[in-house]
Design a protein around this motif. Structure first.
Motif, mmCIF file in Angstrom:
data_model
loop_
_atom_site.group_PDB
_atom_site.id
_atom_site.type_symbol
_atom_site.label_atom_id
_atom_site.label_comp_id
_atom_site.label_asym_id
_atom_site.label_seq_id
_atom_site.Cartn_x
_atom_site.Cartn_y
_atom_site.Cartn_z
ATOM 1 N N TRP A 1 0.822 -1.214 0.000
ATOM 2 C CA TRP A 1 0.000 0.000 0.000
ATOM 3 C C TRP A 1 0.853 1.260 0.000
ATOM 4 C CZ3 TRP A 1 -4.680 0.326 -1.587
ATOM 5 C CH2 TRP A 1 -5.498 1.423 -1.281
ATOM 6 N N ALA A 2 1.863 1.333 0.869
ATOM 7 C CA ALA A 2 2.716 2.526 0.916
ATOM 8 C C ALA A 2 4.014 2.186 1.639
ATOM 9 C CB ALA A 2 2.003 3.677 1.623
ATOM 10 N N SER A 3 5.033 3.034 1.449
ATOM 11 C CA SER A 3 6.308 2.842 2.147
ATOM 12 C C SER A 3 7.068 4.155 2.169
ATOM 13 C CB SER A 3 7.157 1.761 1.466
ATOM 14 O OG SER A 3 7.633 2.226 0.209
ATOM 15 N N GLU A 4 8.008 4.241 3.087
ATOM 16 C CA GLU A 4 8.896 5.397 3.109
ATOM 17 C C GLU A 4 9.833 5.344 1.910
ATOM 18 O OE1 GLU A 4 10.001 7.097 7.124
ATOM 19 O OE2 GLU A 4 9.913 4.957 7.598
ATOM 20 N N GLY A 5 10.343 6.525 1.541
ATOM 21 C CA GLY A 5 11.163 6.612 0.346
ATOM 22 C C GLY A 5 12.465 5.851 0.423
ATOM 23 N N GLU A 6 12.973 5.619 1.651
ATOM 24 C CA GLU A 6 14.243 4.906 1.796
ATOM 25 C C GLU A 6 14.105 3.404 1.598
ATOM 26 O OE1 GLU A 6 12.974 6.977 3.989
ATOM 27 O OE2 GLU A 6 14.263 8.747 3.808
ATOM 28 N N VAL A 7 12.890 2.902 1.622
ATOM 29 C CA VAL A 7 12.670 1.462 1.450
ATOM 30 C C VAL A 7 12.866 1.095 -0.019
ATOM 31 C CG1 VAL A 7 10.967 -0.394 1.604
ATOM 32 C CG2 VAL A 7 11.087 1.344 3.402
ATOM 33 N N ASP A 8 13.627 0.038 -0.265
ATOM 34 C CA ASP A 8 13.868 -0.428 -1.634
ATOM 35 C C ASP A 8 12.714 -1.327 -2.078
ATOM 36 O OD1 ASP A 8 16.374 0.835 -1.836
ATOM 37 O OD2 ASP A 8 17.348 -0.825 -0.794
ATOM 38 N N LEU A 9 12.092 -0.973 -3.200
ATOM 39 C CA LEU A 9 10.997 -1.759 -3.760
ATOM 40 C C LEU A 9 11.488 -2.519 -4.980
ATOM 41 C CD1 LEU A 9 8.023 0.792 -3.647
ATOM 42 C CD2 LEU A 9 8.633 -0.935 -1.957
ATOM 43 N N GLY A 10 11.030 -3.741 -5.121
ATOM 44 C CA GLY A 10 11.391 -4.544 -6.268
ATOM 45 C C GLY A 10 10.247 -5.459 -6.676
ATOM 46 N N LEU A 11 10.461 -6.232 -7.715
ATOM 47 C CA LEU A 11 9.476 -7.195 -8.198
ATOM 48 C C LEU A 11 10.178 -8.540 -8.383
ATOM 49 C CD1 LEU A 11 7.634 -5.067 -10.920
ATOM 50 C CD2 LEU A 11 6.729 -5.719 -8.692
ATOM 51 N N ARG A 12 9.506 -9.605 -7.982
ATOM 52 C CA ARG A 12 10.061 -10.944 -8.187
ATOM 53 C C ARG A 12 8.967 -11.853 -8.737
ATOM 54 N NH1 ARG A 12 8.795 -15.049 -4.576
ATOM 55 N NH2 ARG A 12 10.759 -16.159 -4.907
ATOM 56 N N LEU A 13 9.384 -12.866 -9.460
ATOM 57 C CA LEU A 13 8.462 -13.832 -10.049
ATOM 58 C C LEU A 13 8.495 -15.107 -9.232
ATOM 59 C CD1 LEU A 13 6.552 -14.168 -12.525
ATOM 60 C CD2 LEU A 13 8.485 -15.227 -13.711
ATOM 61 N N GLU A 14 7.340 -15.484 -8.680
ATOM 62 C CA GLU A 14 7.244 -16.730 -7.924
ATOM 63 C C GLU A 14 7.324 -17.911 -8.888
ATOM 64 O OE1 GLU A 14 7.772 -18.838 -5.450
ATOM 65 O OE2 GLU A 14 6.716 -17.451 -4.124
ATOM 66 N N ARG A 15 7.752 -19.049 -8.397
ATOM 67 C CA ARG A 15 7.841 -20.254 -9.230
ATOM 68 C C ARG A 15 6.478 -20.592 -9.832
ATOM 69 N NH1 ARG A 15 9.370 -24.823 -6.057
ATOM 70 N NH2 ARG A 15 8.383 -23.747 -4.322
ATOM 71 N N MET A 16 6.473 -21.001 -11.082
ATOM 72 C CA MET A 16 5.224 -21.121 -11.840
ATOM 73 C C MET A 16 4.320 -22.250 -11.365
ATOM 74 S SD MET A 16 6.304 -20.304 -15.775
ATOM 75 C CE MET A 16 6.890 -18.678 -16.262
ATOM 76 N N ILE A 17 4.885 -23.436 -11.093
ATOM 77 C CA ILE A 17 4.040 -24.578 -10.742
ATOM 78 C C ILE A 17 3.306 -24.365 -9.419
ATOM 79 C CG2 ILE A 17 3.990 -27.059 -10.314
ATOM 80 C CD1 ILE A 17 4.457 -26.211 -13.242
ATOM 81 N N PRO A 18 3.986 -23.972 -8.337
ATOM 82 C CA PRO A 18 3.245 -23.698 -7.099
ATOM 83 C C PRO A 18 2.221 -22.583 -7.264
ATOM 84 C CG PRO A 18 5.592 -23.907 -6.644
ATOM 85 C CD PRO A 18 5.441 -23.856 -8.121
ATOM 86 N N SER A 19 2.562 -21.554 -8.037
ATOM 87 C CA SER A 19 1.630 -20.444 -8.257
ATOM 88 C C SER A 19 0.378 -20.924 -8.971
ATOM 89 C CB SER A 19 2.307 -19.337 -9.069
ATOM 90 O OG SER A 19 3.368 -18.768 -8.354
ATOM 91 N N MET A 20 0.549 -21.801 -9.967
ATOM 92 C CA MET A 20 -0.596 -22.320 -10.710
ATOM 93 C C MET A 20 -1.503 -23.142 -9.798
ATOM 94 S SD MET A 20 -0.636 -24.830 -14.026
ATOM 95 C CE MET A 20 -0.058 -26.210 -13.029
ATOM 96 N N TRP A 21 -0.927 -24.033 -8.985
ATOM 97 C CA TRP A 21 -1.732 -24.867 -8.094
ATOM 98 C C TRP A 21 -2.385 -24.053 -6.980
ATOM 99 C CZ3 TRP A 21 -3.515 -29.310 -9.421
ATOM 100 C CH2 TRP A 21 -2.800 -30.144 -10.271
ATOM 101 N N ALA A 22 -1.806 -22.899 -6.641
ATOM 102 C CA ALA A 22 -2.392 -22.037 -5.612
ATOM 103 C C ALA A 22 -3.504 -21.154 -6.165
ATOM 104 C CB ALA A 22 -1.314 -21.168 -4.979
ATOM 105 N N GLY A 23 -3.719 -21.197 -7.487
ATOM 106 C CA GLY A 23 -4.764 -20.389 -8.098
ATOM 107 C C GLY A 23 -4.335 -18.986 -8.449
ATOM 108 N N GLU A 24 -3.009 -18.721 -8.457
ATOM 109 C CA GLU A 24 -2.506 -17.389 -8.755
ATOM 110 C C GLU A 24 -2.110 -17.222 -10.215
ATOM 111 O OE1 GLU A 24 -2.691 -15.064 -6.681
ATOM 112 O OE2 GLU A 24 -2.798 -16.003 -4.709
ATOM 113 N N GLY A 25 -2.223 -18.286 -11.017
ATOM 114 C CA GLY A 25 -1.825 -18.214 -12.409
ATOM 115 C C GLY A 25 -0.344 -18.531 -12.588
ATOM 116 N N LEU A 26 0.074 -18.685 -13.822
ATOM 117 C CA LEU A 26 1.473 -19.018 -14.099
ATOM 118 C C LEU A 26 2.392 -17.837 -13.823
ATOM 119 C CD1 LEU A 26 1.242 -21.127 -17.386
ATOM 120 C CD2 LEU A 26 1.918 -21.939 -15.121
#
Length: 225
Positions: free
Chosen positions: A98-123
């Motif tokens: 939702w929000a963070s201070e400017g000093e916090v480093d934000l990034g994006l990562r890709l979760e492993r595809m097979i567990p994500s698919m079985w969890a209902g989150e898509g590939l």
């Protein structure tokens, strides 16, 4: 350090951020109002991050608010939990940041595809990561508890909203296929290793009623699907 305050009005909750010559970032489209000498900018991320955001549900654009004054983000029947990164790298579920201070480093990562698919989150399950020093606010359907995990944590549905990178995510039946079918249990989310987890065991009553009446009106409304 910016001051994060969660206030409750008429069953709704809202995040207020007080700035004193400081900078914070929020999720795209979250602004309700600004007061004082506060300036908003929206820097574009790298092309790779934009492409990842386009093929997933996680936004890569994080507007910045800088200056001295007050920023109110939009209210919600859901709640907000504020915590500090404490030099740890946290992995947040999609739609939770939702929000963070400017000093916090934000990034994006890709979760492993097979567990994500079985969890209902898509590939393609893109998740926000936060690290460094500073406060972070997450959007949650109910009260959030920070717990220590040393071994294995098994939960039904999306009750774990965030975790440190020492915990590995997988999906399996809680008691084997046959026994789980007899017990009426579906696939569970499993977090293995040692680290911390942000868990939401139950939702606020008004959010629960909203999910029952209009479950499809907000794709992130029911985390216990």
């Amino acid at each position: 350090m910016a001051e994060f305050t969660v206030r409750e009005i008429e069953g709704m909750r809202q995040l207020r951020i007080d700035l004193r010559d400081e900078c914070v970032r929020s999720v795209r489209g979250a602004l309700s109002r600004m007061e004082g000498a506060v300036r908003m900018t929206a820097p574009l991320p790298a092309p790779g991050a934009l492409l990842k955001s386009w093929i997933s549900s996680e936004a890569a654009i994080r507007p910045r608010y800088s200056g001295t004054g007050t920023v109110h983000l939009r209210p919600s029947m859901r709640g907000f939990h504020v915590f500090e990164a404490r030099s740890l790298r946290w992995i947040l579920e999609p739609g939770v940041f939702w929000a963070s201070e400017g000093e916090v480093d934000l990034g994006l990562r890709l979760e492993r595809m097979i567990p994500s698919m079985w969890a209902g989150e898509g590939l393609i399950n893109l998740q926000t990561t936060v690290s460094g020093e500073g406060r972070i606010a997450i959007n949650a359907p109910g009260p959030v508890e920070e717990i220590e995990v040393d071994g294995e944590l098994v939960v039904r549905g999306r009750q774990v909203l965030g975790r440190t990178e020492g915990l590995r995510f997988s999906v399996r039946r809680p008691a084997g296929y046959v026994r789980s079918i007899i017990a009426g249990e579906k696939l569970a989310r499993v977090f293995t290793g040692k680290g911390k987890a942000l868990v939401c065991w139950t939702s606020y009553w008004n959010q629960y009623m909203h999910d029952k009446i209009a479950p499809d009106s907000d794709p992130t409304g029911d985390v216990f699907r």
